[in-house]
Design an enzyme around this catalytic site. Structure first.
Site, short mmCIF file in Angstrom:
data_model
loop_
_atom_site.label_atom_id
_atom_site.label_comp_id
_atom_site.label_asym_id
_atom_site.label_seq_id
_atom_site.Cartn_x
_atom_site.Cartn_y
_atom_site.Cartn_z
N GLN A 165 51.06 40.75 50.48
CA GLN A 165 49.59 40.76 50.47
C GLN A 165 49.08 41.94 49.64
O GLN A 165 48.05 42.54 49.95
CB GLN A 165 49.07 40.85 51.91
CG GLN A 165 49.13 39.54 52.66
CD GLN A 165 48.20 38.49 52.05
OE1 GLN A 165 47.21 38.81 51.41
NE2 GLN A 165 48.52 37.22 52.26
N SER A 166 49.79 42.27 48.58
CA SER A 166 49.45 43.46 47.79
C SER A 166 48.12 43.32 47.05
O SER A 166 47.94 42.42 46.22
CB SER A 166 50.57 43.71 46.77
OG SER A 166 50.15 44.63 45.79
N ASN A 167 47.21 44.25 47.33
CA ASN A 167 45.96 44.32 46.56
C ASN A 167 46.25 44.75 45.13
O ASN A 167 45.59 44.31 44.19
CB ASN A 167 45.01 45.34 47.20
CG ASN A 167 44.67 44.97 48.62
OD1 ASN A 167 44.14 43.89 48.87
ND2 ASN A 167 44.99 45.85 49.57
N CYS A 224 48.90 44.08 43.35
CA CYS A 224 49.38 42.94 42.56
C CYS A 224 48.21 42.04 42.16
O CYS A 224 48.13 41.57 41.01
CB CYS A 224 50.43 42.14 43.35
SG CYS A 224 52.02 42.98 43.47
#
Ligand SMILES: Cc1ncc(COP(=O)(O)O)c(C=O)c1O
Length: 340
Positions: free
Chosen positions: A76-78, A80
């Protein structure tokens, strides 16, 4: 000293983000006056702190002739999401290598597939923004090692890849928050915000390190309290100090004293991205008093830390606190179970 405005930079936000006085939240908590720096309103898809770092990182990539970005993070990387969004804005290819989350009790789950991501939140946006590839690995995998292997393969195909480290946190990325420190100092002067303390989430540490370097380089003594989202104080502070030192060296600035760095480790809970009841309370409190959404992984835990510090008397009522809203709201929709 290297002048910041001589370093190549792309622009993804028009002007400064707002600095707002949270009168209703301040009254509700009965402590210091709380202000918020709205970095959730930065440019690129759904904003957040990585947009500032990417302005410098993407300029560096373009200067090196890159045609492809590779970056890494959690499922859930912001970071990325925003790297991919910048790639779309610049017409670059973008590959993401992500690791599955920890298990619910903080245990690592081992090989890929043990805790597969749901098609929601940032992971959904990776799809909508058309990532050139998304590789999901088990928790604890060597993400940067995989990025290097992919880069080598792409070079063999004639591409020019540029690898951005986790969170965009290296001296070039941290420049985004050196610049933000100057923006904040201008806003404090304009709004008459006197002797504030800045409170910010601290993860891969680029935001906090950049702010520390920026304030120090401007001769400011405004203190910054980092609230860690993934590590204890003993583990996080050396990381922040390392990045402060390397960023100051990059800009040819004098050494920043070690005591400028604080990263409190009491609000992480069982692990990175795992919800805590205090985080859920903080998210509800900001939403109900001010109509501001926080995220469950970074700003929610940092706000829980701020609320605890206020309730335990760390800030007298004549103090002023500036909370940095670093974004991350798409992650809220991937963690709805924390609010049931
Ligand atoms: C929304 C949000 N806030 C805060 C952070 C932490 O910033 P840093 O990694 O620079 O410490 C991140 C990092 O991913 C983030 O996505």
């Amino acid at each position: 000293m290297v002048a910041l405005n001589e370093i190549p930079r792309r622009r993804y936000t028009a002007g400064a983000t707002p600095l707002e006085h949270l009168r209703r939240l301040s009254a509700e908590l009965g402590g210091p006056q709380i202000w918020i720096k709205r970095d959730d309103r930065l440019g690129l898809t759904q904003g957040g702190n990585k947009t500032r770092k990417l302005e410098y990182l993407i300029a560096d990539a373009l200067n090196q002739g890159a045609d492809t970005l590779i970056t890494v993070g959690g499922v859930q990387s912001n970071h990325c999401r925003l790297t991919l969004s910048a790639a779309r804005a610049e017409g670059l290819d973008c590959h993401l290598i992500v690791e599955e989350d920890l298990g619910p009790d903080g245990t690592a789950l081992g090989p890929a597939g043990a805790n597969p991501p749901e098609h929601t939140g940032n992971f959904l946006l990776f799809d909508l923004l058309g990532a050139d590839s998304v590789t999901v690995l088990g928790h604890g995998a060597d993400l940067l090692g995989e990025a290097e292997i992919l880069a080598e393969k792409l070079r063999g195909e004639g591409r020019i890849p540029y690898i951005i480290p986790v969170g965009g946190s290296n001296p070039i990325g941290a420049l985004g928050y050196v610049d933000c420190a100057h923006e904040l100092l201008d806003q404090f002067a304009e709004e008459g915000v006197d002797s504030p303390t800045i409170v910010t989430p601290s993860g891969s540490a680029g935001m906090q390190a950049g702010l520390i370097v920026g304030l120090h380089s401007a001769g400011s003594t405004v203190p910054i309290i980092g609230i860690n989202v993934s590590r204890s104080q003993a583990e996080q502070e050396p990381k922040i100090v390392d990045l402060v030192d390397s960023t100051a060296r990059f800009l040819d600035l004098p050494h920043v004293p070690r005591d400028a760095t604080t990263g409190l480790g009491d609000y992480v809970g069982t692990g990175y991205a795992l919800p805590t009841p205090e985080m859920a309370e903080a998210v509800r409190l900001f939403a109900r008093t001010e109509g501001i959404l926080l995220d469950p992984v970074y700003t929610g835990k940092a706000a829980a830390g701020l609320i605890d510090l206020i309730r335990s008397g760390r800030f007298p009522s004549e103090d002023t606190v500036v909370f940095v809203h670093s974004g991350g709201v798409p992650g809220l929709y991937a963690r709805t179970q924390a609010f049931t």
